[in-house]
Design a protein around this motif. Sequence first.
Motif, short mmCIF file in Angstrom:
data_model
loop_
_atom_site.label_atom_id
_atom_site.label_comp_id
_atom_site.label_asym_id
_atom_site.label_seq_id
_atom_site.Cartn_x
_atom_site.Cartn_y
_atom_site.Cartn_z
N GLU A 110 52.53 40.57 -5.02
CA GLU A 110 52.82 41.94 -5.46
C GLU A 110 51.65 42.87 -5.16
O GLU A 110 51.84 43.99 -4.67
CB GLU A 110 53.13 41.94 -6.96
CG GLU A 110 53.81 43.19 -7.46
CD GLU A 110 55.19 43.39 -6.86
OE1 GLU A 110 55.51 44.54 -6.53
OE2 GLU A 110 55.94 42.42 -6.71
N ARG A 129 57.26 41.75 0.20
CA ARG A 129 57.99 42.09 -1.03
C ARG A 129 59.07 41.04 -1.33
O ARG A 129 59.28 40.66 -2.48
CB ARG A 129 58.58 43.48 -0.92
CG ARG A 129 57.53 44.58 -0.97
CD ARG A 129 58.16 45.97 -1.02
NE ARG A 129 57.16 46.99 -0.81
CZ ARG A 129 56.27 47.38 -1.74
NH1 ARG A 129 56.27 46.81 -2.92
NH2 ARG A 129 55.38 48.32 -1.47
N SER A 132 57.42 38.00 -2.70
CA SER A 132 57.00 38.25 -4.08
C SER A 132 58.18 38.11 -5.03
O SER A 132 58.05 37.47 -6.09
CB SER A 132 56.40 39.66 -4.18
OG SER A 132 56.13 39.97 -5.51
N ARG A 133 59.31 38.68 -4.67
CA ARG A 133 60.50 38.56 -5.52
C ARG A 133 60.93 37.09 -5.65
O ARG A 133 61.30 36.64 -6.74
CB ARG A 133 61.65 39.41 -4.97
CG ARG A 133 61.47 40.90 -5.21
CD ARG A 133 62.73 41.68 -4.88
NE ARG A 133 63.15 41.52 -3.49
CZ ARG A 133 62.69 42.26 -2.47
NH1 ARG A 133 61.81 43.21 -2.69
NH2 ARG A 133 63.13 42.06 -1.25
#
Length: 149
Positions: A110, A129, A132-133
């Motif tokens: 993040e 991203r 990260s998710r």
Amino acid sequence: MQENFTEGSEKASEVSRMTTIDQASVMIRDLAEPRPVGDTVKAAITRASRAVSAFLQEPMSYGRAEDIWRREARRIDAAEMDALRAAHERRNRVLREEIRAASILADRLERLAASARPATDPALDAEIRAASRQAQRTARALRSLTGAA
């Protein structure tokens, strides 16, 4: 006073009715988790019996593990219960470590995504991203396995 309920129970009085065999069955089933897609019950029982066998002088046989799994055992020896508890605690310790690692990874990704300049490479930014998710989802899934909030 906080009341703990068993999976199928709505009443606190039913918690005290959980027998040693019921407790052993719940623990041996937990030891088989997480189960991969397409996993058979036989494979899960084998995996759980191996985890318990690490804490016994003699390995737990598949048949004995299956009896406990299905709540068909007539009794649980103290050594078996101690081994089940020890294996269960080891599993929870490993899961807690994995949760911590996944959470750290999600936070790092993040921060990396926030500091990345999207103008230089939008595809890389989107990939960071997405990673990260995924790390955050993994941490949540591991938390649900341990019952952690």
